[in-house]
Design an enzyme around this catalytic site. Structure first.
Site, short mmCIF file in Angstrom:
data_model
loop_
_atom_site.label_atom_id
_atom_site.label_comp_id
_atom_site.label_asym_id
_atom_site.label_seq_id
_atom_site.Cartn_x
_atom_site.Cartn_y
_atom_site.Cartn_z
CE LYS A 191 36.71 33.96 32.36
NZ LYS A 191 36.63 34.69 33.64
CB SER A 226 40.32 34.77 34.04
OG SER A 226 39.04 34.82 34.67
CB SER A 262 37.97 37.40 36.29
OG SER A 262 39.12 36.86 36.88
#
Length: 463
Positions: free
Chosen positions: A82, A157, A181
């Site tokens: 990520k 996210s 997330s």
């Protein structure tokens, strides 16, 4: 096995195929890079593709196969990282186009452990700006899209991470969870997502700026893959502010444990936000029916999360300020949150209030082993659905949607998102299991039970 099947093969099976010399790390990397080149323009799941680095690493590992038999657990398996985590020598944008030339000079501790486990990094996946939105559409980047229906969000996210796994653009993915997330994107995309207990995964070398609410975790196609990845990213690094002993036996071993009868609570309503929509409610009820059939003791009850809302919001606002990005370079919601950020004293008071509220919620687990909740209160939204709303309206929409998630972050409790079918829009439907402190093993064992009764691995999006 053809290339398409290999792309959707669980990470542990790929590692086994590599050890048996039935496929090479280079062959796998080339398969995933071809899929990324072909499909990422539609999906927006990667911000940065590190093709040259991945191929060089894969060639090296392929050569090592001829000279060594002692291999780490995920030797040669491709993974995505990520874009909130630093990988040395690779761009780290944090979802802000102002940082497109920000080249990290170090590996985050979790990335170090991922490399030590033998993974090959394919690139950096899409995130929302500073990780603060539950959809991944930062200005200056293509929006991340859901592989099951490109009109919908893959969540945020860790939206790019979840989409990369669901679409066969990586074997497994690293994400992070500061308010849902990992679990939210896992639910939107139909993969397993684990939010570990506070202190389970290091925040080295930069430390934790959010009062312990954020933690890295795996996104994977199977419970076993996610558990095995949690094994390799767990563990204390010198100087960590809090830590836990390694589990005995391993998290992977927990997938084979036959559980005794558990005391399980559930709810389809989150105070003070209200009831989940029909899809998310049905996901919980279907899960509860299965758990009852397994012989677990089930009761409908849930703590009130109301006291967490304001202090959690204050801690979150402080995190935006700590990023030290000029207000004019932020998206409207983050700019609004930055303007509302209080003093250091107010942050510390909020942290204390959050901890006091958390103690009461954790006490709920004195007589309960697992709490089953929706992941979100309604199904995934369409891409850009809230783009024209004011920051206040956006925040209210977000808070209502993700309401079941932040409790695990505020309290530090472990949680896991597990696919349970499809909703009325044909999108994946999941539930989350929240456990006692440091009880990931129980959640993993229970998730494995659900997975065995309701196999998900055969489902693939029709890209």
């Amino acid at each position: 096995m053809n290339n398409n099947d290999l792309a959707f093969t669980p990470a542990l099976e790929l590692a086994k195929l590599i050890r048996l010399r039935e496929v090479s790390p280079l062959e796998l990397v080339e398969i995933y890079l071809e899929r990324i080149e072909r499909l990422n323009p539609q999906l927006g799941s990667y911000f940065t593709i590190t093709a040259d680095l991945a191929i060089a690493d894969a060639k090296h590992k392929t050569e090592l196969l001829t000279t060594t038999s002692e291999l780490p657990p995920f030797f040669g398996v491709p993974i995505s990282i990520k874009d909130l985590s630093a990988v040395a020598g690779v761009t780290c944008t944090y979802g802000n186009s102002l940082l497109l030339n920000n080249i990290a000079n170090h590996d985050d501790g979790v990335v170090t452990k991922i490399k030590q486990a033998g993974f090959i990094i394919l690139g950096k996946t899409a995130t929302s700006e500073l990780g603060s939105y539950p959809y991944s559409e930062p200005v200056g980047f293509p929006p991340a899209r859901n592989p099951w229906n490109l009109e919908y969000t893959p969540g945020g996210s860790s939206g790019g991470a979840a989409a990369s796994v669901a679409a066969g653009l990586s074997a497994i993915a690293q994400g992070s969870d500061g308010g849902g997330s990992v679990r939210g994107p896992a639910a939107c995309c139909g993969v397993i997502g684990i939010k570990p207990t506070r202190g389970r995964v290091t925040k080295a070398p930069v430390g934790d700026r959010l009062g312990g609410i954020g933690v890295d975790g795996p996104l994977a196609r199977t419970v076993a893959d996610a558990a095995a990845m949690l094994d390799v990213i767990s563990g204390y690094v010198t100087g960590d502010p809090y830590w836990l002993p390694d589990p005995q036996p391993s998290f992977l071993a927990a997938t084979q444990v036959k559980l005794d009868t558990l005391k399980i609570a559930f709810s389809t309503s989150i105070m003070p936000f209200g009831e989940a929509d029909a899809n998310c409610k049905q996901g919980v009820l279907t899960t509860i029916q299965l758990l009852t059939e397994f012989g677990h003791q089930v009761t409908e009850k849930c703590p009130d999360f109301s006291a967490l809302i304001e202090p959690f919001k204050a801690v979150w606002q402080a995190g935006i300020a700590a990023a030290r990005i000029p207000a004019e370079a932020l998206q409207p919601l983050n700019r609004w949150l930055l303007a509302k950020n209080g003093s250091v004293a107010e942050y510390l008071q909020a942290l204390s209030q959050m901890q006091i509220a958390s103690r009461k919620i954790i006490a709920f687990f004195n007589t309960i082993d697992v709490l089953v909740l929706p992941v979100y209160l309604h199904s995934p939204i369409r891409v850009s659905a809230w783009a024209d709303l004011s920051p206040e309206e956006t925040f209210a929409k977000i808070a209502n949607w993700v309401a079941p998630c932040p409790v695990a972050n505020a309290t530090g409790l472990p949680a896991i998102a597990v696919p349970m079918g499809f909703d009325s829009n044909g999108l994946p439907l999941s539930v989350q299991l929240i456990g006692k402190p440091a009880a990931e093993s129980t959640l993993i064992s229970l998730a494995a039970q659900l997975e065995a009764a309701n196999p998900w691995i055969q489902h693939r999006p029709a890209l």
